[in-house]
Design an enzyme around this catalytic site. Structure first.
Site, PDB file in Angstrom:
ATOM      1  N   GLU B  74      11.185   5.669  -3.124  1.00 49.03           N
ATOM      2  CA  GLU B  74      11.984   4.501  -3.516  1.00 49.03           C
ATOM      3  C   GLU B  74      12.902   4.818  -4.690  1.00 49.03           C
ATOM      4  OE1 GLU B  74       8.785   4.303  -2.650  1.00 49.03           O
ATOM      5  OE2 GLU B  74       8.996   3.129  -0.813  1.00 49.03           O
ATOM      6  N   HIS B 143       1.677  -6.269   0.676  1.00 50.66           N
ATOM      7  CA  HIS B 143       2.674  -6.646   1.693  1.00 50.66           C
ATOM      8  C   HIS B 143       3.005  -8.131   1.565  1.00 50.66           C
ATOM      9  CE1 HIS B 143       0.775  -2.987   3.231  1.00 50.66           C
ATOM     10  NE2 HIS B 143       1.917  -2.741   3.826  1.00 50.66           N
TER      11      HIS B 143
END
Lengths: 410, 351
Positions: B74, B143
């Protein structure tokens, strides 16, 4: 050693602490001219030997020897010498200005001048550098106004960055010099992204990434190498190994028993390890890497072996953690002295020219400083307007910033 | 009007029923077609078309140099985007889940957000960071998060979150076109249909809802502009994302005539619409999925208090996720559903 002994944590230590002498044998030097020069399209894995040796051109007598000795015109070498001398003169003057409290902060590149200057001369206009705070040689080589650089350092009314940035955090898009950030390592992967963009657009320009030995431990170094390899980005990945990250010896970045160039091999990136104080080697290796990038042959990592001769910054006192005379024992010497010796050896320079150039540069820097100070200093309060503080956060000033500016009454 | 413009106008007027996924994909399709500098990359976004299908077919249509897969890094994705933007591209970088943005936060906060300011405009970050966010899907701790408050407090960033397909496409186009860096949060719970928090009822697909009517061509929904999605007189609910639907359900179920404002742009935000509404209703409830303490709701409460103090007839109430990591089994005790919102509405209405 038996397997029943208690474990112990290994904490690296430099051989030289204050009052001692550093044992520089850890550097793994190679004699000048002894390291081969591979073809531009070499497979990265076939540069493994180069990542553990040291590419050097100038020998003890100042002669250029071996396969990396290019036919460089004396004019270019003189230009390089002059840029290095100017960088050093600029640094020493600004160091004094900081001690006189005209600047809040300064960072020298003493002893590392050859790397930024040499590479800049090997790049083309339009190529983009992503420097750290110790590559001011790029700006000097690209003949950026030293008055303007000083205005940034002084945060005065002519500061091109409007007083928003700490001194030395320059930004010169037109000179191929990306905005410096205080956050270490971040620019490494950005340089790769810039190179990817150039490839996406079918451009011919390349980028140059810069990082110090200490910051190779940052995660963006790993990301930079991975992305550069994955996308075969046209980038030169420079690691300036000056042996020190503030007070921490390069072993703390993982340099013990290995080299930073060797990292590149594991990522599938062609890697060279080069004498950073040998201007001819810097220029030749930079050109080699730039050519590789330009021909779409992929990235190159170069570890520049040098020594941080000065304090880390004006806020640092190196005598607290390393020997005071360390630089004089560093086996790769002083880049300016070495190029001077070479130029004199080939009859393209003289002591007298050197002395005259030195004096002229000092006068030029002194007069630039005088002019820069005439636009104000942080100390005398002639700084950019407080209203400027709210500009440029966004492209257009949002309502909340407009209100805050009004609250300040500017 | 020449033939090309006529065709464009025609395209813009053609409307199709889209899910939020299809609307986001359409926004990227439109922008890839309009601007050669738009590039899209992230983990699994290329050949595969994204784990949520948001970039399905785009690589086949525009080629691998415009839409491509990235390593699982990322900070690498965000950092490369900053470099591309410095070159002059307009990258749309995807972070697979907002829960995984943290390695990229240094690049987003220290670099993308500050670049224009620190370089006095020499370099800019016209980047859109797309990331699916929010819970209500049994996503557990990594999530389901709603990290918007991490970004709303960063000067130089724009933080945006749509709640329906029409806004999703229009806001994403506006974000891609913005010359400022935008953190574009997509509530994954709303990808396939609206969700009002009644997890025990079947989900209605977007096709049955008017905001699923999405123009096929170019249009935008301006940033910094909120939408009053349910006009009301008794109380203002400030919310965004999935809880826009929860707020409307709670208003219907309690019979309290709440005015529901979907902020759409979290920061900078549309203060005028908020203040106008609260001055009218004289009561305010702030609703979000994210944890309470130092969540974005605190800033909303503070702004309302500052700007509407003399109009308020009750303390401002906050309904949020609890100050815990997002649990798995206790999902519906965590998620601020219509029952909790309804109870809070009644509390604020008490005299």
């Amino acid at each position: 050693m038996s397997d029943s002994e208690r474990l112990c944590l290994h904490v690296p230590e430099p051989t030289g602490r204050p009052g001692c002498q550093t044992d520089f044998t850890y550097l793994k030097l190679s004699p000048a001219g002894s390291v081969r020069r591979p073809p531009l399209d070499v497979e990265p894995v076939d540069t493994r030997d180069l990542s553990m040796q040291l590419i050097r051109v100038l020998d003890e007598n100042g002669q250029a020897v071996g396969p990396w000795a290019e036919d460089i015109s004396p004019d270019l070498l003189r230009r390089g010498l002059r840029a290095m001398m100017k960088t050093r003169a600029f640094d020493s003057r600004m160091l004094i200005a900081q001690r006189q409290k005209k600047l809040s902060f300064y960072i020298q590149c003493l002893g590392e001048e050859a790397i930024a200057v040499g590479q800049t001369l090997a790049l083309r206009d339009g190529d983009m550098n992503f420097p750290t705070y110790r590559q001011q040689g790029i700006l000097i080589t690209r003949e950026v106004s030293t008055v303007e650089m000083m205005c940034q350092l002084l945060s005065n009314e002519r500061d091109p960055l409007k007083g928003r940035q700490l001194p030395v955090m320059y930004s010169y898009r037109d000179a191929g010099f990306f905005s410096i950030s205080g956050n270490l390592g971040t620019q490494y992967i950005q340089a790769v992204g810039w190179a990817m963009a150039s490839a996406i657009k079918g451009d011919t320009r390349i980028s140059s990434a810069w990082i110090g030995d200490g910051s190779t431990a940052a995660s963006d170094f790993h990301a930079g190498l991975t992305f550069a390899h994955v996308y075969k980005a046209p980038v030169i990945l420079n690691v300036v190994n000056n042996q020190w990250a503030i007070s921490t010896f390069q072993a703390f970045a993982g340099g013990e028993g290995t080299t930073f160039a060797a990292r590149g091999i594991g990522y599938g990136v062609a890697s060279l390890r080069v004498d950073g104080n040998d201007f001819l080697a810097v220029y030749a290796a930079s050109r080699w890497a730039a050519e590789r990038a330009r021909r779409n042959l992929g990235p190159t990592l170069i570890e520049w072996v040098t020594y941080r001769a000065g304090p880390h910054s004006t806020s640092d006192d190196p005598s607290k953690y390393r020997p005071a005379d360390d630089w004089s024992n560093f086996p790769l010497g002083d880049p300016i002295a070495r190029l001077k010796k070479h130029l004199i050896a080939i009859g393209a320079w003289s002591e007298q020219e050197h002395e005259e150039t030195q004096k002229a540069l000092e006068a030029e820097i002194a007069s630039a400083q005088k002019e820069a100070e005439s636009y104000g200093t942080l100390g005398n309060g002639r700084v950019p307007s407080a209203a400027d503080m709210f500009e440029g956060v966004y492209k257009d000033m949002p309502e909340h910033l407009r209100r805050q500016r009004q609250q300040l009454g500017v | 009007m020449n033939a090309l413009n006529e065709q464009k106008a025609h395209e813009a007027s053609a409307v199709a029923s889209m899910t939020m996924i299809q609307a986001l994909r359409s926004a990227m399709d439109v922008m890839l077609g309009r601007d050669d500098n738009v590039v899209i990359f992230g983990e699994d976004v290329g050949y595969f078309g994204g784990v949520f299908r948001c970039t399905d077919g785009l690589q086949a249509k525009y080629g691998k140099s415009r839409v491509f897969d990235a390593p699982i890094s990322e900070n690498g994705i965000a950092g490369a985007a900053v470099g591309m933007s410095a070159y002059g591209l307009r990258p749309v970088a995807e972070i697979q889940f907002a829960d995984y943005v943290y390695p990229a936060v240094d690049q987003i906060v220290s670099e993308a957000a500050r670049l224009r300011y620190r370089s006095n405009g020499q370099f800019t970050s016209a980047i859109t960071f797309r990331m699916p966010c929010g819970g209500g899907i049994y996503g557990g701790q990594t999530h389901s998060q709603s990290p918007e408050a991490i970004f709303t407090q960063v000067c130089g960033l724009r933080t945006v979150m749509p709640s329906n397909p029409y806004d999703a496409k229009g806001l994403l186009i506006a974000s891609i076109e913005s010359d400022d860096p935008v953190v574009f949060l997509e509530p994954k719970r709303l990808y396939n249909g609206p969700f009002d928090g009644h997890h025990d009822r079947p989900v209605t697909p977007w096709a049955k809802h008017p905001t699923a009517a999405v123009p096929e061509g170019y249009y935008n929904v301006p940033l910094d502009s909120a939408a009053v999605v349910r006009p009301g007189k008794q109380i203002t609910i400030l919310t965004y994302g999935t809880t826009v639907w929860v707020a409307q359900a709670a208003a219907e179920e309690t019979g309290i005539d709440a005015e529901v404002i979907d902020l759409r742009s979290l920061w900078p935000l549309d203060l005028e619409t908020i203040v106008e509404s609260v001055k009218k209703t004289r009561r305010c409830l702030v609703l979000h999925e994210a944890t309470r303490t130092c969540g974005f709701g605190a800033e909303l409460v503070s702004l309302v208090q500052e700007h509407c103090f003399y109009h308020l007839e009750a303390p401002i109430e906050r309904v949020t996720g609890w100050d815990t990591p997002y649990p798995h089994a206790q999902e519906w005790d965590y998620f601020p559903g219509p029952a909790r919102v309804g109870a809070a509405l009644k509390r604020v209405m008490e005299v």
